[in-house]
Design a protein around this motif. Structure first.
Motif, short mmCIF file in Angstrom:
data_model
loop_
_atom_site.label_atom_id
_atom_site.label_comp_id
_atom_site.label_asym_id
_atom_site.label_seq_id
_atom_site.Cartn_x
_atom_site.Cartn_y
_atom_site.Cartn_z
N PRO A 2 -3.16 -9.11 -3.21
CA PRO A 2 -3.10 -7.68 -2.86
C PRO A 2 -4.27 -7.21 -2.02
O PRO A 2 -4.10 -6.36 -1.13
CB PRO A 2 -3.08 -6.99 -4.23
N ASP A 3 -5.47 -7.73 -2.26
CA ASP A 3 -6.64 -7.29 -1.49
C ASP A 3 -6.48 -7.67 -0.02
O ASP A 3 -6.82 -6.89 0.88
CB ASP A 3 -7.92 -7.91 -2.06
N VAL A 4 -5.97 -8.87 0.21
CA VAL A 4 -5.75 -9.31 1.59
C VAL A 4 -4.67 -8.45 2.24
O VAL A 4 -4.80 -8.02 3.40
CB VAL A 4 -5.36 -10.80 1.62
N TRP A 5 -3.60 -8.20 1.50
CA TRP A 5 -2.51 -7.36 2.03
C TRP A 5 -3.04 -6.00 2.46
O TRP A 5 -2.71 -5.50 3.54
CB TRP A 5 -1.42 -7.20 0.97
N GLU A 6 -3.88 -5.39 1.62
CA GLU A 6 -4.41 -4.06 1.92
C GLU A 6 -5.31 -4.09 3.15
O GLU A 6 -5.29 -3.16 3.98
CB GLU A 6 -5.16 -3.52 0.71
N LYS A 7 -6.11 -5.15 3.31
CA LYS A 7 -6.98 -5.24 4.48
C LYS A 7 -6.15 -5.41 5.76
O LYS A 7 -6.46 -4.81 6.79
CB LYS A 7 -7.94 -6.41 4.31
N ILE A 8 -5.11 -6.22 5.68
CA ILE A 8 -4.28 -6.45 6.86
C ILE A 8 -3.54 -5.19 7.28
O ILE A 8 -3.45 -4.85 8.46
CB ILE A 8 -3.28 -7.60 6.60
N HIS A 9 -3.02 -4.45 6.29
CA HIS A 9 -2.19 -3.27 6.59
C HIS A 9 -2.99 -1.98 6.64
O HIS A 9 -2.46 -0.94 7.07
CB HIS A 9 -1.07 -3.16 5.55
N GLY A 10 -4.23 -2.01 6.19
CA GLY A 10 -5.07 -0.82 6.26
C GLY A 10 -4.64 0.30 5.34
O GLY A 10 -4.85 1.48 5.65
N CYS A 11 -4.02 -0.03 4.22
CA CYS A 11 -3.61 0.99 3.24
C CYS A 11 -3.64 0.38 1.85
O CYS A 11 -3.71 -0.84 1.69
CB CYS A 11 -2.23 1.55 3.57
N SER A 12 -3.60 1.26 0.85
CA SER A 12 -3.69 0.80 -0.54
C SER A 12 -2.32 0.69 -1.17
O SER A 12 -1.41 1.48 -0.88
CB SER A 12 -4.55 1.78 -1.35
N ILE A 37 3.25 -11.86 -0.97
CA ILE A 37 1.88 -11.59 -0.51
C ILE A 37 1.28 -10.43 -1.29
O ILE A 37 0.13 -10.49 -1.76
CB ILE A 37 1.85 -11.28 1.00
N ARG A 38 2.06 -9.36 -1.46
CA ARG A 38 1.56 -8.20 -2.21
C ARG A 38 1.23 -8.57 -3.65
O ARG A 38 0.21 -8.13 -4.20
CB ARG A 38 2.61 -7.08 -2.21
N ASN A 39 2.10 -9.37 -4.26
CA ASN A 39 1.91 -9.70 -5.67
C ASN A 39 0.81 -10.72 -5.90
O ASN A 39 0.20 -10.75 -6.97
CB ASN A 39 3.22 -10.24 -6.25
N THR A 40 0.55 -11.56 -4.92
CA THR A 40 -0.39 -12.66 -5.10
C THR A 40 -1.77 -12.37 -4.53
O THR A 40 -2.79 -12.67 -5.15
CB THR A 40 0.17 -13.94 -4.46
#
Length: 296
Positions: free
Chosen positions: A184-194, A179-182
């Motif tokens: 990343p923008d979605v991952w950051e929104k879900i987790h609330g961090c960069s 998920i992070r590699n594919t």
């Protein structure tokens, strides 16, 4: 965010050195080896149902290529992951079966039922997961698809993080990384961090492309048979690579780069430094450039 690696668990694992000097490890009926190729890089190979003592095994006992490993420490980490995966897998209630189903990739040839509403299908060429409507409704809105099918290359990870109790620790770790590699923008929104540099292939690639949009980046390379110790490269302006073949072709340039320097190129390509890498107009080692009447 900094991703912290878990402490490896080596319980149930037997380590040794093979008869020809390879690091090897046994996990139940599976034996893994760290094989060094003729090119000098190491990779993971495996053997099944080999009963002889590990110290008696040789390269001939192993087959397959399960990815590169940088060193013995990484080999041991991969062994620990495999052992944990096998241990967790034994606790899950997956059922392999055959069922008649039409998938986006063709007719199903084999299916694995993970749970009600979560089925993985394999076809002649590809595969993926099928979710029931109820299951799909539980997928995070930023990752949920309009269809009920999730292909096996990347989208399987969406299923894994949506229903973590159906997957092993190793699979969950791989899914999170995917998920992070594919996305990343979605991952950051879900987790609330960069995500920091090095934590997402796609984000790092995007940053590389933006940073070098006006630079020449190598698209092909060959050892120069005209200039010993040098690599002849073809490069285009990075920002033109998505602008169509014609524009990229028109902007192609050749350069000579020391071979040892080119061997240390980064994962997204080699960037030409115009102050150190002079444009090359001499005879080419590329057959394609010779056909253009350049070099012979």
């Amino acid at each position: 965010m900094n991703i912290v690696a878990p402490t490896p668990d080596f319980s149930g694992v037997e380590f040794a050195t093979s008869a020809d000097g390879m690091p090897v490890a046994r996990i139940d009926d599976l034996v893994l080896a760290m094989v060094t190729s003729h090119s000098g890089f190491a990779f993971l190979a495996s053997a099944v149902a080999v009963r002889r003592p590990l110290a008696e095994l040789t390269r001939a006992d192993f087959f397959g290529h399960d990815g590169r490993v940088a060193n013995e420490a990484e080999f041991r980490m991969r062994v620990a992951e495999t052992a944990g995966h096998k241990h967790d897998l034994a606790k899950l209630n997956r059922v392999q079966t055959r069922m008649s189903a039409s998938t986006p990739w063709g007719g199903s040839q084999m299916a694995v039922v993970y749970a009600e509403g979560v089925v993985a299908h394999s076809t002649a060429g590809h595969g993926g997961f099928h979710l029931s409507s109820d299951r799909n409704a539980k997928v995070h809105p930023l990752l949920r698809k309009d269809t009920l099918w999730y292909e096996e290359d990347c989208e399987w990870a969406i299923v894994a993080i949506s229903f973590p109790d159906l997957f092993t620790d190793c699979e969950r770790s791989m899914a999170e990384k995917t998920i992070r590699n594919t996305w990343p923008d979605v991952w950051e929104k879900i987790h609330g961090c960069s995500l920091a540099e090095g934590e997402s292939w796609a984000k790092d690639r995007r940053a590389f492309d933006q940073r070098h949009a006006s630079d020449y980046v190598v698209t092909s390379a060959i050892f120069s048979d005209k200039n010993p110790g040098m690599t002849e490269v073809v490069a285009v302006v990075a920002g033109d690579r998505g602008a169509g073949d014609r524009k990229a072709w028109d902007n192609e340039r050749r350069f000579l780069v020391p071979s040892d320097e080119y061997a240390r190129r980064g994962r997204f390509g080699f960037v030409i430094d115009p102050d150190r890498h002079a444009e090359y107009h001499g005879p080419s080692s590329f057959l394609g450039w010779r056909s253009r009447g350049i070099g012979s």
